[in-house]
Design a protein around this motif. Structure first.
Motif, short mmCIF file in Angstrom:
data_model
loop_
_atom_site.label_atom_id
_atom_site.label_comp_id
_atom_site.label_asym_id
_atom_site.label_seq_id
_atom_site.Cartn_x
_atom_site.Cartn_y
_atom_site.Cartn_z
N ALA A 140 0.17 4.64 13.38
CA ALA A 140 -0.76 3.85 12.56
C ALA A 140 -2.00 3.56 13.39
CB ALA A 140 -0.10 2.55 12.14
N TRP A 141 -3.15 3.59 12.75
CA TRP A 141 -4.40 3.26 13.41
C TRP A 141 -5.40 2.76 12.37
CZ3 TRP A 141 -2.79 8.08 12.07
CH2 TRP A 141 -3.66 8.89 11.35
N THR A 142 -6.48 2.12 12.87
CA THR A 142 -7.44 1.56 11.91
C THR A 142 -8.75 2.31 11.97
OG1 THR A 142 -7.83 -0.08 13.59
CG2 THR A 142 -6.68 -0.82 11.63
N GLU A 143 -9.42 2.31 10.85
CA GLU A 143 -10.75 2.89 10.73
C GLU A 143 -11.47 1.90 9.82
OE1 GLU A 143 -10.80 7.32 9.75
OE2 GLU A 143 -12.11 6.44 8.26
N THR A 144 -12.80 1.90 9.79
CA THR A 144 -13.50 0.85 9.03
C THR A 144 -12.91 0.62 7.63
OG1 THR A 144 -15.02 2.62 8.57
CG2 THR A 144 -15.80 0.90 10.09
N GLY A 145 -12.31 -0.54 7.45
CA GLY A 145 -11.79 -0.94 6.14
C GLY A 145 -10.50 -0.24 5.73
N LYS A 146 -9.97 0.61 6.62
CA LYS A 146 -8.77 1.35 6.24
C LYS A 146 -7.72 1.28 7.33
CE LYS A 146 -11.41 4.88 3.80
NZ LYS A 146 -11.91 6.25 3.88
N LEU A 147 -6.47 1.20 6.90
CA LEU A 147 -5.39 1.31 7.88
C LEU A 147 -4.66 2.63 7.58
CD1 LEU A 147 -3.63 -0.16 10.12
CD2 LEU A 147 -2.06 -0.57 8.26
N TRP A 148 -4.71 3.52 8.55
CA TRP A 148 -4.07 4.82 8.34
C TRP A 148 -2.64 4.79 8.86
CZ3 TRP A 148 -5.92 8.97 5.74
CH2 TRP A 148 -7.28 8.99 5.46
N VAL A 149 -1.74 5.42 8.12
CA VAL A 149 -0.36 5.57 8.57
C VAL A 149 -0.04 7.06 8.44
CG1 VAL A 149 2.02 4.89 8.17
CG2 VAL A 149 0.20 3.31 7.60
N PRO A 161 -4.26 -4.85 11.59
CA PRO A 161 -4.88 -5.78 10.64
C PRO A 161 -4.03 -5.89 9.37
CG PRO A 161 -6.03 -3.69 10.65
CD PRO A 161 -5.03 -3.61 11.75
N LEU A 162 -4.22 -6.97 8.63
CA LEU A 162 -3.47 -7.13 7.38
C LEU A 162 -4.00 -6.13 6.35
CD1 LEU A 162 -3.38 -11.03 7.05
CD2 LEU A 162 -1.64 -9.51 8.00
N VAL A 163 -3.09 -5.59 5.57
CA VAL A 163 -3.53 -4.67 4.50
C VAL A 163 -3.26 -5.30 3.14
CG1 VAL A 163 -3.36 -2.46 5.66
CG2 VAL A 163 -1.32 -3.46 4.64
N TRP A 164 -3.96 -4.79 2.14
CA TRP A 164 -3.80 -5.25 0.77
C TRP A 164 -2.89 -4.24 0.09
CZ3 TRP A 164 -4.28 -9.67 -1.38
CH2 TRP A 164 -4.45 -9.82 -2.76
N ALA A 165 -1.58 -4.57 0.07
CA ALA A 165 -0.63 -3.56 -0.40
C ALA A 165 0.64 -4.20 -0.94
CB ALA A 165 -0.28 -2.63 0.76
N ASP A 166 1.51 -3.36 -1.48
CA ASP A 166 2.80 -3.81 -1.98
C ASP A 166 3.86 -3.33 -0.99
OD1 ASP A 166 5.36 -3.70 -3.18
OD2 ASP A 166 4.47 -3.72 -5.18
N ILE A 167 4.58 -4.26 -0.41
CA ILE A 167 5.48 -3.91 0.69
C ILE A 167 6.59 -2.95 0.25
CG2 ILE A 167 6.92 -6.00 0.45
CD1 ILE A 167 6.40 -5.47 3.83
N ASP A 168 7.14 -3.19 -0.95
CA ASP A 168 8.24 -2.31 -1.40
C ASP A 168 7.76 -0.90 -1.66
OD1 ASP A 168 10.04 -4.39 -1.28
OD2 ASP A 168 9.46 -5.10 -3.27
N ARG A 169 6.58 -0.80 -2.26
CA ARG A 169 6.04 0.54 -2.57
C ARG A 169 5.66 1.27 -1.29
NH1 ARG A 169 8.53 0.86 -7.05
NH2 ARG A 169 7.93 -0.73 -8.53
N PHE A 179 -1.71 8.68 5.05
CA PHE A 179 -2.34 7.96 3.94
C PHE A 179 -2.98 6.70 4.47
CE2 PHE A 179 0.70 4.47 3.39
CZ PHE A 179 1.84 4.97 3.99
N PHE A 180 -3.92 6.16 3.70
CA PHE A 180 -4.50 4.90 4.15
C PHE A 180 -4.30 3.82 3.08
CE2 PHE A 180 -8.26 6.48 1.85
CZ PHE A 180 -8.66 5.36 1.17
N LEU A 181 -4.27 2.59 3.56
CA LEU A 181 -4.22 1.43 2.65
C LEU A 181 -5.44 0.59 2.97
CD1 LEU A 181 -0.45 0.55 3.14
CD2 LEU A 181 -1.48 1.55 1.11
N PRO A 182 -6.04 -0.03 1.97
CA PRO A 182 -7.24 -0.84 2.25
C PRO A 182 -6.90 -2.08 3.08
CG PRO A 182 -6.72 -0.85 -0.10
CD PRO A 182 -5.71 0.02 0.55
#
Ligand code: ADP
Length: 346
Positions: free
Chosen positions: A265-274, A232-240, A341-344
């Protein structure tokens, strides 16, 4: 106490004599002959009431006064002692601690104050270590560079590509140190520009694995990507995000002699874990709680050798937090580590 006394006096003065008179009238109604004794009875009642009130006032005032004095003295004594100790701490004696108090609120205050002082002491300790490490880190390349330059100037050695390469390696080391420090101070002061947007990080993961795989040689651990084809798409900064992953993968490579390093990488409700999982040297449990603190290095001699500054993970944590995520680590000493870590999700 004042409210208590006032209500006692007002109620006693206004209502009690009236109730007494009413009661007398009731008794007269049932046949008692009280007409002549009535004034004395009322006077006697009032006398008894005044005396009772007076004594209860004396006793309650003394008791509450003494109790207030005792309680406030205990609080004031504790506060004065706290004030003295905080002054000593402010003057640099970071090993001082507030004593326990039998007043629960003050005890909690002491406990949290002591906690704060302990972490300040830790930071101070690491700051001192960092200064001594930095001096060491800076001195070695500087001495090498100066030595070569002097030899070249005096004609002691012939300039060659190898020597220039050596000089450039040493300056790169210095550059890395300065960059790390600058990045950390920016991240901690909140000056790092974060450009959040919705993005697919799968191509980034694939390209990182490719990039790191190019650096591996035969004895190195193998690098794997374990990730579903669609994320899924995440709300993040690609460079960071890339900066975080480069740091975690770089560490994994540094501390893994053989086996594998897996980027998953895997998903959990509202989170993308890496996660970056390695089969490396691992981190002993006593170091785990501190591993994200700045300047903290689990194995000082090894990381000094590898040019580690103990800053990378502190920066990574800050970067994850700035993107609304969280980072954590699980590790078994001698077995390997997993940093995740996870990203929203956008
Ligand atoms: P450094 O620049 O020293 O690598 P980091 O903040 O990146 O600084 O890491 C802090 C410390 O955490 C390192 O010194 C190392 O002891 C430990 N560490 C980090 N990653 C790993 C890993 N994958 N395996 C074992 N130890 C690690």
């Amino acid at each position: 106490m004042l409210v208590g006394i006032l209500s006692l006096v007002i109620i006693g003065k206004v209502s009690s004599p009236r109730f007494f008179v009413l009661r007398l009238e009731q008794l007269e109604g049932t046949g008692y002959r009280l007409r002549y004794a009535r004034p004395q009875l009322i006077e006697g009642f009032e006398n008894a009431w005044y005396r009772g009130t007076l004594w209860s006032l004396v006793v309650s005032t003394t008791a509450s006064g003494a109790l207030s004095y005792w309680v406030s003295r205990r609080i004031v004594l504790s506060l004065t002692q706290m004030e003295q100790i905080t002054r000593q701490i402010a003057a640099g004696q970071l090993d001082r601690r507030l004593p326990n108090s039998d007043i629960p609120e003050l005890d909690r205050l002491s406990a949290s104050f002591n906690h704060m002082t302990a972490s300040l002491e830790g930071v101070e300790q690491r700051r001192r270590e960092l200064i001594s490490d930095l001096t060491h880190e800076l001195r070695t390349p500087l001495t090498i560079v100066r030595g070569y330059l002097e030899e070249l100037a005096e004609g002691g050695i012939e300039p060659s590509a190898e020597i220039y390469l050596r000089l450039s390696t040493e300056t790169k080391r210095l550059e890395r140190l300065v960059n790390d420090l600058q990045e950390l101070s920016k991240a901690e002061a909140g000056y790092l520009a974060i450009n959040l947007q919705s993005l697919n990080i799968r191509p980034l993961l694939a390209s990182l694995v490719q990039r790191f795989a190019d650096q591996l040689h035969e004895e190195s651990p193998i690098l794997l990507l374990d990730c579903p084809p669609q994320l899924p798409l995440v709300w993040a900064d690609i460079d960071r995000t890339e900066q975080i992953l480069v740091n975690l993968l770089g560490n994994a490579l540094l501390y893994t002699i053989s086996g594998s390093i897996t980027l998953s990488a895997w998903t959990e409700t509202g989170k993308l874990w890496v996660a970056v999982t390695d089969t490396g040297i691992g981190i002993a449990s006593e170091h785990l709680p501190h591993i994200f603190e700045r300047f903290y290095r689990a194995d000082r001699s090894r990381s000094r050798h590898s040019g580690g500054t103990g800053i990378g993970l502190a920066i990574s944590r800050r970067l994850v937090e700035l993107q609304g995520g969280e980072i954590s680590v699980e590790s078994k000493f001698g077995k390997g580590s997993t940093f995740k870590f996870f990203l929203p999700v956008a």
